[in-house]
Motif scaffolding. Structure first.
Motif, PDB file in Angstrom:
ATOM      1  N   GLY A   1       0.803  -1.222   0.000  1.00 52.29           N
ATOM      2  CA  GLY A   1       0.000   0.000   0.000  1.00 52.29           C
ATOM      3  C   GLY A   1       0.831   1.264   0.000  1.00 52.29           C
ATOM      4  O   GLY A   1       0.308   2.352   0.243  1.00 52.29           O
ATOM      5  N   GLU A   2       2.116   1.142  -0.292  1.00 49.36           N
ATOM      6  CA  GLU A   2       2.988   2.317  -0.355  1.00 49.36           C
ATOM      7  C   GLU A   2       3.013   2.853  -1.786  1.00 49.36           C
ATOM      8  O   GLU A   2       2.906   2.084  -2.746  1.00 49.36           O
ATOM      9  CB  GLU A   2       4.406   1.957   0.096  1.00 49.36           C
ATOM     10  N   THR A   3       3.159   4.165  -1.905  1.00 50.74           N
ATOM     11  CA  THR A   3       3.146   4.777  -3.236  1.00 50.74           C
ATOM     12  C   THR A   3       4.428   5.546  -3.503  1.00 50.74           C
ATOM     13  O   THR A   3       5.094   6.038  -2.589  1.00 50.74           O
ATOM     14  CB  THR A   3       1.962   5.750  -3.385  1.00 50.74           C
TER      15      THR A   3
ATOM     16  N   ARG B   1      -5.229   2.306  -1.460  1.00 54.88           N
ATOM     17  CA  ARG B   1      -4.409   3.404  -1.971  1.00 54.88           C
ATOM     18  C   ARG B   1      -4.828   3.807  -3.387  1.00 54.88           C
ATOM     19  O   ARG B   1      -4.774   4.989  -3.739  1.00 54.88           O
ATOM     20  CB  ARG B   1      -2.933   3.017  -1.933  1.00 54.88           C
ATOM     21  N   LEU B   2      -5.257   2.842  -4.198  1.00 52.80           N
ATOM     22  CA  LEU B   2      -5.750   3.180  -5.537  1.00 52.80           C
ATOM     23  C   LEU B   2      -7.026   4.014  -5.434  1.00 52.80           C
ATOM     24  O   LEU B   2      -7.246   4.932  -6.235  1.00 52.80           O
ATOM     25  CB  LEU B   2      -6.011   1.912  -6.348  1.00 52.80           C
ATOM     26  N   ALA B   3      -7.859   3.708  -4.444  1.00 53.78           N
ATOM     27  CA  ALA B   3      -9.067   4.507  -4.217  1.00 53.78           C
ATOM     28  C   ALA B   3      -8.693   5.937  -3.847  1.00 53.78           C
ATOM     29  O   ALA B   3      -9.306   6.900  -4.328  1.00 53.78           O
ATOM     30  CB  ALA B   3      -9.908   3.871  -3.113  1.00 53.78           C
ATOM     31  N   LEU B   4      -7.685   6.085  -3.001  1.00 54.36           N
ATOM     32  CA  LEU B   4      -7.235   7.423  -2.619  1.00 54.36           C
ATOM     33  C   LEU B   4      -6.696   8.175  -3.832  1.00 54.36           C
ATOM     34  O   LEU B   4      -6.975   9.363  -4.010  1.00 54.36           O
ATOM     35  CB  LEU B   4      -6.162   7.327  -1.536  1.00 54.36           C
ATOM     36  N   GLN B   5      -5.941   7.489  -4.679  1.00 55.18           N
ATOM     37  CA  GLN B   5      -5.411   8.138  -5.885  1.00 55.18           C
ATOM     38  C   GLN B   5      -6.541   8.583  -6.809  1.00 55.18           C
ATOM     39  O   GLN B   5      -6.457   9.641  -7.436  1.00 55.18           O
ATOM     40  CB  GLN B   5      -4.465   7.189  -6.626  1.00 55.18           C
ATOM     41  N   TYR B   6      -7.590   7.785  -6.872  1.00 55.67           N
ATOM     42  CA  TYR B   6      -8.736   8.157  -7.714  1.00 55.67           C
ATOM     43  C   TYR B   6      -9.409   9.419  -7.177  1.00 55.67           C
ATOM     44  O   TYR B   6      -9.790  10.308  -7.943  1.00 55.67           O
ATOM     45  CB  TYR B   6      -9.732   7.002  -7.771  1.00 55.67           C
ATOM     46  N   VAL B   7      -9.536   9.508  -5.860  1.00 53.51           N
ATOM     47  CA  VAL B   7     -10.131  10.700  -5.248  1.00 53.51           C
ATOM     48  C   VAL B   7      -9.233  11.915  -5.487  1.00 53.51           C
ATOM     49  O   VAL B   7      -9.714  13.001  -5.846  1.00 53.51           O
ATOM     50  CB  VAL B   7     -10.359  10.477  -3.737  1.00 53.51           C
ATOM     51  N   ILE B   8      -7.936  11.747  -5.316  1.00 53.80           N
ATOM     52  CA  ILE B   8      -6.992  12.852  -5.530  1.00 53.80           C
ATOM     53  C   ILE B   8      -7.071  13.350  -6.970  1.00 53.80           C
ATOM     54  O   ILE B   8      -7.153  14.559  -7.226  1.00 53.80           O
ATOM     55  CB  ILE B   8      -5.557  12.402  -5.196  1.00 53.80           C
ATOM     56  N   ALA B   9      -7.045  12.417  -7.924  1.00 54.30           N
ATOM     57  CA  ALA B   9      -7.096  12.801  -9.337  1.00 54.30           C
ATOM     58  C   ALA B   9      -8.393  13.530  -9.663  1.00 54.30           C
ATOM     59  O   ALA B   9      -8.396  14.542 -10.380  1.00 54.30           O
ATOM     60  CB  ALA B   9      -6.946  11.557 -10.214  1.00 54.30           C
ATOM     61  N   GLY B  10      -9.509  13.034  -9.128  1.00 53.39           N
ATOM     62  CA  GLY B  10     -10.795  13.666  -9.398  1.00 53.39           C
ATOM     63  C   GLY B  10     -10.898  15.063  -8.813  1.00 53.39           C
ATOM     64  O   GLY B  10     -11.391  15.992  -9.464  1.00 53.39           O
TER      65      GLY B  10
ATOM     66  N   THR C   1     -15.065   3.701   1.581  1.00 57.76           N
ATOM     67  CA  THR C   1     -14.375   3.968   2.848  1.00 57.76           C
ATOM     68  C   THR C   1     -13.531   5.235   2.758  1.00 57.76           C
ATOM     69  O   THR C   1     -13.533   6.071   3.672  1.00 57.76           O
ATOM     70  CB  THR C   1     -13.482   2.775   3.224  1.00 57.76           C
ATOM     71  N   THR C   2     -12.827   5.385   1.653  1.00 54.37           N
ATOM     72  CA  THR C   2     -11.957   6.555   1.481  1.00 54.37           C
ATOM     73  C   THR C   2     -12.771   7.836   1.411  1.00 54.37           C
ATOM     74  O   THR C   2     -12.428   8.840   2.054  1.00 54.37           O
ATOM     75  CB  THR C   2     -11.108   6.403   0.207  1.00 54.37           C
ATOM     76  N   LEU C   3     -13.837   7.827   0.644  1.00 55.66           N
ATOM     77  CA  LEU C   3     -14.678   9.020   0.528  1.00 55.66           C
ATOM     78  C   LEU C   3     -15.283   9.400   1.876  1.00 55.66           C
ATOM     79  O   LEU C   3     -15.349  10.588   2.228  1.00 55.66           O
ATOM     80  CB  LEU C   3     -15.785   8.786  -0.502  1.00 55.66           C
ATOM     81  N   ALA C   4     -15.709   8.401   2.631  1.00 54.10           N
ATOM     82  CA  ALA C   4     -16.280   8.681   3.955  1.00 54.10           C
ATOM     83  C   ALA C   4     -15.232   9.311   4.864  1.00 54.10           C
ATOM     84  O   ALA C   4     -15.520  10.253   5.615  1.00 54.10           O
ATOM     85  CB  ALA C   4     -16.814   7.393   4.575  1.00 54.10           C
TER      86      ALA C   4
END
Length: 357
Positions: free
Chosen positions: A147-149, A206-215, A254-257
């Motif tokens: 889960g490291e980027t 972490r991919l979910a977080l990246q999707y939120v960041i990009a959006g 979970t990330t969005l919440a």
């Protein structure tokens, strides 16, 4: 070979709504690069986001606060969350911002004697999970099985990482790329075998977080794409293997919440710190039949005040003139010294006169 999704080169976009595009671009990828013909069945969270791409419901301030709470440096997730993402056509300001969120896997082939044992491939013991060992110039973001980027290229940098993008520089910057670390096995030089499950919960999170960041940086939710589906007809890739859309969707929820809760907590703190309004003063109701009449104030009489006679000031007395100070008398010692010096001077003159004579 499977039917590629139709791309409108003039519009720099695949055909259909964001939901339609995602259903085509997220079709299941099978070994040897075989893609299912049936459109993907999108999970609920992703479907709701793509149904209204502009309704983010997340601010940059919330996102930054979340990253700080989690101890995640913005430099490791594509750069500052307040910066925009790149434009297509090599970051041409007149071209659209990046629209597509591409999902890859690294397809790192294991060495002799190694296998898909989770206690090996999902730990720091496997070299594939070492951020420092990942190749440069391949993608925007790497995500290890821990889960490291690592940011290979920031989201503000236009970059091509598929065969689909190669023919034209107009496509450079239209896609953001994400490499999920995945080991592979196979006879000889082949690497079509992959672990199942294909990715770890930490990678989906972490991919979910990246999707939120990009959006959030784009201002709209992006259309997710599988690398293999994008390259249909022009490439021979087969990634990502065993990607679980439902698991990623749960991670998105979970990330969005978590990100949205940052603002909720801030709102509660502001409300708690707000000063309370003063209580209204209670007044007794007047009894019926009784009225109070205001009394007129009597005018004040002017009273003449007798002035006191001014006191006569007496003339100032002149002070007697001071007598001039007498010079101090010379002391006896000083007078004697002068007399003695005079005698010496007289004797000296007498001697000089004798010599002249």
């Amino acid at each position: 070979m499977t039917t590629p999704c139709h791309f409108n080169s003039a519009q720099l976009s695949f055909e259909g709504s964001p939901l339609d595009q995602a259903r085509c671009l997220l079709r299941t990828v099978k070994p040897h690069g075989i893609v299912a013909e049936a459109p993907a069945d999108l999970p609920p969270v992703l479907s709701s986001l793509l149904a209204s791409p502009a309704a983010l419901g997340v601010t940059k301030a919330q996102l930054r606060s979340f990253l700080q709470t989690q101890g995640i440096a913005e430099s490791t997730v594509g750069g500052s969350v307040t910066d925009r993402i790149c434009h297509a056509n090599s970051d041409d300001p007149n071209a659209p911002l990046a629209r597509y969120f591409v999902i890859h896997d690294t397809s790192f082939k294991l060495g002799a004697g190694q296998d898909f044992d989770p206690d090996f491939i999902n730990t720091a013991a496997w070299s594939g999970n070492k951020l420092s060992g990942l190749p440069d110039g391949k993608t925007h973001i790497y995500i290890t099985r821990l889960g490291e980027t690592r940011t290979d290229r920031t989201y503000g940098t236009p970059w091509r990482a598929t065969q689909f993008e190669k023919p034209s520089t107009r496509f450079r910057g239209l896609f953001l790329h994400h490499e999920l670390v995945q080991p592979r096995m196979g006879p000889g030089t082949q690497d079509f075998q992959s672990p199942d499950p294909g990715f770890t919960p930490a990678q989906y999170a972490r991919l979910a977080l990246q999707y939120v960041i990009a959006g959030v940086r784009r201002g709209e939710w992006m259309v997710p794409v599988y690398h293999c589906v994008l390259d249909l007809g022009v490439g021979d890739h087969d990634d990502p293997q065993h990607f679980d859309l439902a698991a990623w969707d749960a991670a998105l929820q979970t990330t969005l919440a978590g990100v949205r809760a940052e603002q909720a907590e801030a709102d509660v703190a502001v409300i708690a710190a707000a000063p309370t309004a003063p209580r209204a003063r209670r007044t007794r109701p007047r009894k019926a039949g009784r009225t109070r009449t205001a009394k007129k104030a009597a005018p004040r009489r002017k009273v003449a005040v007798a002035r006191k006679p001014a006191k006569k000031t007496s003339a100032k007395k002149k002070s007697p003139a001071k007598s001039p100070a007498k010079p101090p008398a010379k002391s006896r010692k000083t007078a004697a010294a002068v007399k003695k010096a005079g005698k010496k001077t007289a004797k000296t003159r007498a001697r000089k006169s004798k010599k002249r004579a």
